[in-house]
Design an enzyme around this catalytic site. Sequence first.
Site, PDB file in Angstrom:
ATOM      1  N   GLU A 164       5.183   0.498   6.404  1.00  0.00           N
ATOM      2  CA  GLU A 164       5.606   0.894   5.043  1.00  0.00           C
ATOM      3  C   GLU A 164       4.432   0.594   4.125  1.00  0.00           C
ATOM      4  O   GLU A 164       4.166  -0.568   3.824  1.00  0.00           O
ATOM      5  CB  GLU A 164       6.840   0.088   4.609  1.00  0.00           C
ATOM      6  CG  GLU A 164       8.034   0.205   5.533  1.00  0.00           C
ATOM      7  CD  GLU A 164       8.694   1.563   5.462  1.00  0.00           C
ATOM      8  OE1 GLU A 164       8.478   2.274   4.460  1.00  0.00           O
ATOM      9  OE2 GLU A 164       9.402   1.927   6.402  1.00  0.00           O
ATOM     10  N   CYS A 177       6.027  -0.339  -4.436  1.00  0.00           N
ATOM     11  CA  CYS A 177       5.388   0.760  -3.707  1.00  0.00           C
ATOM     12  C   CYS A 177       5.876   2.106  -4.224  1.00  0.00           C
ATOM     13  O   CYS A 177       5.130   3.081  -4.226  1.00  0.00           O
ATOM     14  CB  CYS A 177       5.660   0.626  -2.219  1.00  0.00           C
ATOM     15  SG  CYS A 177       7.401   0.428  -1.855  1.00  0.00           S
TER      16      CYS A 177
HETATM   17  P1  NAD Z   1      -1.909  -6.365   2.133  1.00  0.00           P
HETATM   18  O1  NAD Z   1      -1.996  -5.211   3.057  1.00  0.00           O
HETATM   19  O2  NAD Z   1      -3.158  -6.915   1.576  1.00  0.00           O
HETATM   20  O3  NAD Z   1      -1.171  -7.605   2.816  1.00  0.00           O
HETATM   21  C1  NAD Z   1       0.141  -7.499   3.320  1.00  0.00           C
HETATM   22  C2  NAD Z   1       0.348  -8.579   4.375  1.00  0.00           C
HETATM   23  O4  NAD Z   1      -0.483  -8.316   5.497  1.00  0.00           O
HETATM   24  C3  NAD Z   1       0.016  -9.992   3.925  1.00  0.00           C
HETATM   25  O5  NAD Z   1       1.001 -10.850   4.453  1.00  0.00           O
HETATM   26  C4  NAD Z   1      -1.341 -10.254   4.574  1.00  0.00           C
HETATM   27  O6  NAD Z   1      -1.599 -11.619   4.830  1.00  0.00           O
HETATM   28  C5  NAD Z   1      -1.193  -9.496   5.869  1.00  0.00           C
HETATM   29  N1  NAD Z   1      -2.436  -9.035   6.505  1.00  0.00           N
HETATM   30  C6  NAD Z   1      -3.586  -8.668   5.908  1.00  0.00           C
HETATM   31  N2  NAD Z   1      -4.472  -8.220   6.830  1.00  0.00           N
HETATM   32  C7  NAD Z   1      -3.862  -8.308   8.034  1.00  0.00           C
HETATM   33  C8  NAD Z   1      -4.244  -7.972   9.373  1.00  0.00           C
HETATM   34  N3  NAD Z   1      -5.439  -7.466   9.663  1.00  0.00           N
HETATM   35  N4  NAD Z   1      -3.340  -8.173  10.369  1.00  0.00           N
HETATM   36  C9  NAD Z   1      -2.107  -8.673  10.093  1.00  0.00           C
HETATM   37  N5  NAD Z   1      -1.700  -9.013   8.848  1.00  0.00           N
HETATM   38  C10 NAD Z   1      -2.561  -8.821   7.831  1.00  0.00           C
HETATM   39  O7  NAD Z   1      -0.912  -5.902   0.974  1.00  0.00           O
HETATM   40  P2  NAD Z   1      -0.532  -6.657  -0.371  1.00  0.00           P
HETATM   41  O8  NAD Z   1      -1.704  -6.597  -1.290  1.00  0.00           O
HETATM   42  O9  NAD Z   1       0.059  -7.970  -0.028  1.00  0.00           O
HETATM   43  O10 NAD Z   1       0.658  -5.748  -0.932  1.00  0.00           O
HETATM   44  C11 NAD Z   1       0.482  -4.641  -1.759  1.00  0.00           C
HETATM   45  C12 NAD Z   1       0.607  -3.358  -0.965  1.00  0.00           C
HETATM   46  O11 NAD Z   1       1.873  -3.305  -0.306  1.00  0.00           O
HETATM   47  C13 NAD Z   1       0.559  -2.127  -1.829  1.00  0.00           C
HETATM   48  O12 NAD Z   1      -0.299  -1.183  -1.251  1.00  0.00           O
HETATM   49  C14 NAD Z   1       1.986  -1.607  -1.809  1.00  0.00           C
HETATM   50  O13 NAD Z   1       2.114  -0.235  -2.033  1.00  0.00           O
HETATM   51  C15 NAD Z   1       2.426  -2.001  -0.452  1.00  0.00           C
HETATM   52  N6  NAD Z   1       3.890  -2.059  -0.361  1.00  0.00           N
HETATM   53  C16 NAD Z   1       4.546  -1.066   0.350  1.00  0.00           C
HETATM   54  C17 NAD Z   1       5.930  -1.070   0.407  1.00  0.00           C
HETATM   55  C18 NAD Z   1       6.682   0.007   1.169  1.00  0.00           C
HETATM   56  O14 NAD Z   1       7.841  -0.212   1.515  1.00  0.00           O
HETATM   57  N7  NAD Z   1       6.091   1.164   1.439  1.00  0.00           N
HETATM   58  C19 NAD Z   1       6.650  -2.081  -0.221  1.00  0.00           C
HETATM   59  C20 NAD Z   1       5.951  -3.062  -0.928  1.00  0.00           C
HETATM   60  C21 NAD Z   1       4.566  -3.038  -0.987  1.00  0.00           C
END
Ligand code: NAD
Length: 507
Positions: free
Chosen positions: A235, A269
């Site tokens: 997502e 999002c």
């Molecule tokens: P992010 O991708 O930076 O991090 C999300 C999570 O992934 C964190 O827990 C982080 O520690 C972990 N992570 C980072 N790199 C990783 C890797 N290589 N392997 C495994 N885990 C890893 O996102 P963010 O900045 O925390 O959140 C914002 C983003 O989330 C925005 O792009 C937003 O659109 C998206 N989002 C999407 C939805 C949806 O349902 N489509 C909902 C909420 C947020």
Amino acid sequence: MAVPAPLIDVRNPADGLVVGQVADHSRAEVCEAVRRLRRHQPHWEQLGFAARAEWLLRLQDWLIDHSAQLTDVVQSETGKTRFDAAIEVPAAIDLAKYWAGNAGGFLAEERPTPHSPIGLTKRLITRYRPYPVIGIVTPWNLPLLNPCFDMFSALMAGAAVLVKPSEVTPLSACELARGWAEIGAPPVFEVLTGGVETGRAVVDEVDYVQFTGSTATGRAIASACGASLKPCSLELGGKDPAIVLADADIDRTAAGIVYGGLFNSGQVCISVERVYVEARVYDRFVDCLVKQVRELRQGHDGRGFDFDIGAMATPGQCDIVTRHVEDAVARGARILTGGRPAQSGAFFEPTVLVDVDHSMTCMTEETFGPLLPVIKVADEHEAIRLANDSDYGLSATVWCGDRQRGEWVARQLEVGAVNINDAFANLVNFAVPMGGWKNSGMGARFGGASGIRKYCRQQAILVPRGPEMKREPLWYPASKSRARLVTTLMRIFDGRGRRRLPFRKGQ
Ligand code: NAD
């Protein structure tokens, strides 16, 4: 002697103060947690749906009883307003009831009818067995709700669950783990805090990955899963368009777009991030929008519901909004209200931009902030073309008087969900799927049976009916007559016209 895990400070972005500390768990600790979960999962699966539903509903009781306290935690680590934070617990409560009540029906064994009379010799069964350990990696924007969105269905499927929350806002997820322990539930749900390396270890160790976060991280996780043939559901980010048709109720539409674009400081999002307005009502709409945005109260409240817009989750998030506004202005856009970060705290003023176009980053990249760029379009065809001109395809809104026309526009959009005359409605209607197209994701959550079957492997079981022959027709030794018998039966049952007839000479 075991070395204690290093600690991560958790800060309230509204004032920068440290509100908690969590462990930055190592790969070894992730492996150990997954081993524990793997050990307890078979018993959890054998408990059956009714017993698992009872545990989920006890967690729901716990959530209700601790609502105010949980909202405090959400607020403390996000800098949200009380109003924005207060939605997370009720939405989780509603979702718990949905999965507790429906999982058993969605995953009931099926007895499919054989596709052909030849299959009548078998009784057919399709069953759903969970992946043993499901890893849920979440972002910071809805720190309590994001884990709940996916863990309730995974637990109801009979899987054990390991949540790795964002290192920016880990405290709310830790509260969920506390609740699970306090109700005395079986040890099949754990939360492990940490940063990127902890997340990587979770992806490597679990059997299925449910990820919510940025598109860049989603790609990295999909690659890691691909290398080990591990299923995942992603997502990801969005750049949701809103289309305002000329017959829309302008005041309600502006109010809906203000909420849809600025709730949670635009950090959802499915926030409205682009607005396309039919020329006939453009001026009236923009006046109304700007008036409503100027009336919003921004600040850092306690339990008082005193403000509409709170802080951004991190100073870095403020920088992205600043960059998008500056780029737009440098290319000819005008700021009608807002446009600046605050002097202190991670606040960015709610902002309306006009004279924007698709050469600007505010129209192409995800902003994830309180920014509403507005474009005038000639008609719905231009609006549809521009709305679809995006690498993202999460969701969209259409605002109209004539709902039939609105629905026609909705059906032309290349996105996973369209809300007509409302924002976010699909996020709380669990009977429909929530998933992104294009760079916005892979797979979906919710949506009835498919939202829980994704956590399961299907198993087919075929049981003979009636007496069994000494040999099935296709077993050895080879025989021309039996090969012909099979082909003849296939032709009779499956062929068309004269091809159904038995063999003719030369065949
Ligand atoms: P992010 O991708 O930076 O991090 C999300 C999570 O992934 C964190 O827990 C982080 O520690 C972990 N992570 C980072 N790199 C990783 C890797 N290589 N392997 C495994 N885990 C890893 O996102 P963010 O900045 O925390 O959140 C914002 C983003 O989330 C925005 O792009 C937003 O659109 C998206 N989002 C999407 C939805 C949806 O349902 N489509 C909902 C909420 C947020």
